[in-house]
Every structure is written in C-alpha cells, then in structure tokens.
Design an enzyme around this catalytic site. Structure first.
Site, PDB file in Angstrom:
ATOM      1  N   HIS A 190      68.483  29.017  68.856  1.00  0.00           N
ATOM      2  CA  HIS A 190      69.046  27.844  68.171  1.00  0.00           C
ATOM      3  C   HIS A 190      67.923  27.079  67.489  1.00  0.00           C
ATOM      4  O   HIS A 190      66.747  27.289  67.796  1.00  0.00           O
ATOM      5  CB  HIS A 190      69.791  26.960  69.181  1.00  0.00           C
ATOM      6  CG  HIS A 190      68.900  26.365  70.211  1.00  0.00           C
ATOM      7  ND1 HIS A 190      68.280  25.155  70.045  1.00  0.00           N
ATOM      8  CD2 HIS A 190      68.476  26.829  71.401  1.00  0.00           C
ATOM      9  CE1 HIS A 190      67.543  24.893  71.101  1.00  0.00           C
ATOM     10  NE2 HIS A 190      67.628  25.898  71.940  1.00  0.00           N
ATOM     11  N   SER A 238      65.562  29.810  73.938  1.00  0.00           N
ATOM     12  CA  SER A 238      64.791  28.963  73.021  1.00  0.00           C
ATOM     13  C   SER A 238      63.339  29.409  72.905  1.00  0.00           C
ATOM     14  O   SER A 238      63.067  30.474  72.384  1.00  0.00           O
ATOM     15  CB  SER A 238      64.881  27.500  73.462  1.00  0.00           C
ATOM     16  OG  SER A 238      66.184  27.189  73.874  1.00  0.00           O
TER      17      SER A 238
END
Lengths: 68, 245
Positions: free
Chosen positions: B147, B124
């Site tokens: 994501h 992330s």
C-alpha cells in the site's frame, strides 16, 4: 458498568506503560538480552537478541530463566 | 557467587534434592527438562518481528524490531569468517520507512549468501526487507500487504510534505523493483489498487500470488531456505577457489 462492544479488552483498558518500566536491554554473558527486573532484584530473561541459532539452544538463554 | 558457595557447603547431603529442584526449575522455565545441543552453526538467523522501530520509540505494548540492534549484528555477521550464510525470518506489520530501507540496504549489500522467509506476514516495509535477500521464500499462507506510504500527525507545509512522501514512496518502489523480478507497473498497480482492502487502497498479496507476480522467488519454508542457503554457500566457496587458482 456493562460493556457491549466488539473492541478487545486491551483497546478499552490499555496496559499501563509503567508496568513495563522494569524491563530493559542488558548485556548477559556477551549477549544482549531483554530482561525484566523482578521484585527481589534478580533479572528474568524475556528475549534473547542473537543471530546465532545455537544460542537459542543454550539453557542459559532460555526465556524465563533467572540471570545470575 | 553466593549460590556457588552454598552449593559447595551442602553438596553431599543435599545433592539428590538439589538435582531434583534443578529439574523442577527447568520444567518451570521451559515446560520440559532437556534441550537439544548441537555444534556451532555456520548459518545465522535474523528474526524481524512486530513493528520495525525507527526514529521514534514506540510504546512498550508494541513488539518491535529495533534497527539499531540489527545493523551492528549484520556487520558482525559480515565480518565473522565462521558465519557463511544468513537466514532472515520475517513476520512484520511494517513500520518506519527509513529504518526498513536501512535494513534492506544492509542486507542487500552483504557479501554472504542471504535467504529470507516470509512467515505469517511481511507487510508494507517488510516487502523491501524480504526482497533484499539473495533469494526470498514465502510460506503459502503468508501475506504481504502492499500500500502507499502514509503519515499521521501534524503536517506543516502540505505541498512540501507531499513531495517528500512521494519521493520516499519512490525509494521503496525503486528498491523493490531493483531487487525482485516484479515490474514497476505491476507493483504500482498493486499498491494503488482499489476495492481490495476494506478501508485503504492497496493489495493483500498471498504467498502463491507473490511468487506469480515475481515479487518473491519461491514458495517454501525452513527446508527450502536451508537448502538454498547451503547451495549459495557452496557456490560462494567455488567462486573463491577459482579466484585463488
């Protein structure tokens, strides 16, 4: 009570936050360290916050050492 | 203080014993009796582990990297003339977007050579931090999960919050695209891919793939990173000399 679950022990019985109350960031010999105050009042080093790799070879800053 | 006085008084009769207990204490602390000593290092190491902690203090069970600890350290590294390079070790699950972007911008704007290594995971918000360095490495077994940015908790004003989140995500994408060789289309494709993660959209990019996509500059570990940082330091020195001439 019998538990049959894929969850880990910690997920069901989380550690009480109070057990971390005696941990704090303190300054020791010019470096910032994360230390835990023990029952006798002395501090035990948990983590050294430094970017100098040589500090990590210094015996004074090894995890587990008692700060004096 | 007290200890010292005691030592002086009992020095002669107990010297042997004290020596021994010192070794025992050291073994209890370290599991070994001696630690190697070395000269001062011109390369400093910044470890970014666990969660990146931002505006909210996380419960103490979490292992966190606090950005307010790292920002002054980065300034200190930039200012200290004895420090010539920086290696960033990453093993993070992500965390606060703005704290992560703050760290990324700080690392990217340093004048000294920076090299990052992704070990284990750089997920992330760890992605922009990894690519912020002048040169980035990833261990062959390490992974990076890409994501969309998410939010948990109470939301007041859904359209506004959505727009805010969308802008935040755009900032992350812009930073990664500007500081790595990945194309924006490819990064977005990875970010919104379906069927890769069990309960989420996104992609788990493993070491070699991250290099193939241009996200990370090379596969490597400590040896490669130290070689690269020393190479960059030498290049920096040559440039300085040319300026002086």
């Amino acid at each position: 009570m019998i538990l049959y679950t894929p969850l880990s022990q910690e997920d069901i019985f989380p550690t009480a936050n109070s057990s971390y109350n005696n941990r704090q960031f303190i300054s020791y010999e010019g470096r910032s360290v994360y230390a835990e105050q023990m029952e006798d009042g002395s501090y035990q080093l948990l983590q050294l916050m430094s970017t100098d790799p040589q500090d990590f070879l210094d015996e004074k800053f090894t995890p587990g050492s008692i700060l004096s | 203080m007290n200890n010292k006085n005691e030592k002086k008084e009992t020095q002669q009769p107990n010297e042997g014993q004290e020596n021994q207990s010192g070794i025992v204490q050291k073994i209890q602390q370290l599991g070994q009796s001696n630690v190697a000593q070395a000269p001062d290092s011109n390369v400093h190491v910044l470890t970014i582990i666990g969660q990146i902690e931002g505006h909210v203090q996380l419960p103490p069970q979490n292992k966190t990297t606090k950005y307010e600890h790292l920002l002054p350290q980065l300034i200190a590294i930039e200012q200290n003339p004895k420090i010539e390079g920086l290696v960033i070790l990453l093993n993070t699950v992500g965390g606060d977007v703005e704290a992560g972007l703050a760290l990324s911008e700080m690392i990217a704007s340093m004048s000294k050579p920076t090299v990052s290594i992704v070990l284990g995971g750089g997920h992330s918000i760890g992605v922009p931090i990894a690519v912020a360095a002048n040169h980035s490495f990833i261990a062959p077994t390490a992974t990076m999960t890409i994501h969309p940015v998410r939010l948990t908790g109470l939301v007041i004003g859904v359209p506004q919050t959505f727009e805010y989140l969308d802008k935040m995500q755009e900032r992350v994408i812009d930073f990664v695209v500007n500081h790595s060789n990945i194309k924006e289309e490819k990064f977005k494709e990875l970010m919104f891919a379906k069927g890769n993660l069990t309960r989420d959209i996104g992609t788990n990019v493993v070491g070699t793939n991250a290099v193939d996509y241009g996200l990370i500059d090379g596969i490597g570990g400590v040896k490669e990173a130290m070689q690269k940082v020393n190479e960059l330091i030498d290049k920096n020195k040559d440039m300085d000399e040319q300026v002086i001439q």
